[in-house]
Design a protein around this motif. Sequence first.
Motif, PDB file in Angstrom:
ATOM      1  N   VAL A  47      14.210   4.477  64.487  1.00 40.70           N
ATOM      2  CA  VAL A  47      13.182   4.152  63.546  1.00 40.70           C
ATOM      3  C   VAL A  47      12.098   3.604  64.766  1.00 40.70           C
ATOM      4  CG1 VAL A  47      12.352   2.225  62.012  1.00 40.70           C
ATOM      5  CG2 VAL A  47      14.573   2.970  61.871  1.00 40.70           C
ATOM      6  N   LEU A  92      18.515  10.021  54.237  1.00 40.24           N
ATOM      7  CA  LEU A  92      18.892   9.014  54.860  1.00 40.24           C
ATOM      8  C   LEU A  92      20.380   8.744  54.942  1.00 40.24           C
ATOM      9  CD1 LEU A  92      15.549   7.098  55.194  1.00 40.24           C
ATOM     10  CD2 LEU A  92      16.304   8.899  56.814  1.00 40.24           C
ATOM     11  N   ARG A 113      23.812   3.653  63.003  1.00 45.07           N
ATOM     12  CA  ARG A 113      22.794   2.955  62.668  1.00 45.07           C
ATOM     13  C   ARG A 113      21.900   3.676  61.681  1.00 45.07           C
ATOM     14  NH1 ARG A 113      22.851   1.542  68.119  1.00 45.07           N
ATOM     15  NH2 ARG A 113      21.318   3.369  68.567  1.00 45.07           N
ATOM     16  N   ALA A 114      21.616   4.915  62.000  1.00 46.14           N
ATOM     17  CA  ALA A 114      20.637   5.827  61.353  1.00 46.14           C
ATOM     18  C   ALA A 114      20.917   7.146  61.645  1.00 46.14           C
ATOM     19  CB  ALA A 114      19.300   5.443  61.558  1.00 46.14           C
ATOM     20  N   HIS A 138      24.495   5.667  50.027  1.00 47.24           N
ATOM     21  CA  HIS A 138      23.020   5.800  50.258  1.00 47.24           C
ATOM     22  C   HIS A 138      22.322   6.620  49.208  1.00 47.24           C
ATOM     23  CE1 HIS A 138      25.099   8.921  53.108  1.00 47.24           C
ATOM     24  NE2 HIS A 138      24.284   9.864  52.379  1.00 47.24           N
ATOM     25  N   CYS A 194      13.461  10.939  53.179  1.00 49.13           N
ATOM     26  CA  CYS A 194      13.632  11.315  54.480  1.00 49.13           C
ATOM     27  C   CYS A 194      12.450  12.297  55.054  1.00 49.13           C
ATOM     28  CB  CYS A 194      15.171  12.372  54.439  1.00 49.13           C
ATOM     29  SG  CYS A 194      15.495  12.550  56.264  1.00 49.13           S
ATOM     30  N   LEU A 202      20.782   2.398  57.916  1.00 46.65           N
ATOM     31  CA  LEU A 202      19.370   2.523  57.437  1.00 46.65           C
ATOM     32  C   LEU A 202      19.497   3.214  56.189  1.00 46.65           C
ATOM     33  CD1 LEU A 202      16.446   2.515  57.818  1.00 46.65           C
ATOM     34  CD2 LEU A 202      16.514   4.973  58.890  1.00 46.65           C
ATOM     35  N   VAL A 211      10.535   7.807  61.414  1.00 49.55           N
ATOM     36  CA  VAL A 211      11.833   7.920  62.207  1.00 49.55           C
ATOM     37  C   VAL A 211      11.767   9.159  63.034  1.00 49.55           C
ATOM     38  CG1 VAL A 211      13.302   6.778  60.511  1.00 49.55           C
ATOM     39  CG2 VAL A 211      12.872   9.080  60.462  1.00 49.55           C
TER      40      VAL A 211
END
Length: 247
Positions: free
Chosen positions: A231, A135, A127-128, A201, A211, A139, A220
């Motif tokens: 998040v 990052l 997810r992240a 990314h 980030c 995400l 985050v």
Amino acid sequence: MSLAQLAGLLADPTRAAFCMALLDGRAWTSGELARHARVAPSTASEHLSRLIAGGLLTEERQGRHRYVRLAGPEVATLIEDLASFPMPAGSTDRPTDRPGDRPTRRPSSPAVPGSLREATRTSAEARARTCYDHLAGRLGVAVRDAALARGLVSDEDGPALTDRGRSWLAELGAELPPRAGRAGGRPVVRTCLDWTERRSHLGGAFGALLCRTALDRAWVERIGSGRALRVTPDGERALRDLLGLAL
């Protein structure tokens, strides 16, 4: 260092596991990495010495502790790019140098989680997460897509920060490092193939600045001691207002 020497450094599953762990951008002790890779401290020390001698890691000593980190963003890019390289289904690493050790899957190969805890960690990282200092995961890919859609970055002639992107940063109160984009400095923007999403990314100085800003402003927060990020409610609002992201 020759290509064969570099390949030899990363061919061992323990050394590969160390490098993947250090993609969180932080310094780890030798003992922490030994526990992470489930090897003896003496084994970890031997492998770390080889990685340091090969220029992939740097070390600092504070008292009795030995801290190591990736030697720089270019090493992180190399590790992430190798991890995202597609392998045929069922492919495994070459055997280790120790007789009797079983070959292990490359970090990018899908694997059945061995426990609920492992499955939860893997899901959270997808997810992240951080990819060294920028990052990644869904995400990170969503942030790149939004930056492209809003004209903050362009990829027409290679990834680049646009004038609109520089104005956006100024309004955000975030400033790129002085040497970014100059000879000998870090690229302002580069794309990094995400090994879980198989899409790019944002890396480079711009990705690192995003980030760091997200962490400093608590948009985050880290989950435990790994690379996974969560998040926050403030982050959801900020990403919606600044980039139009609905998470």
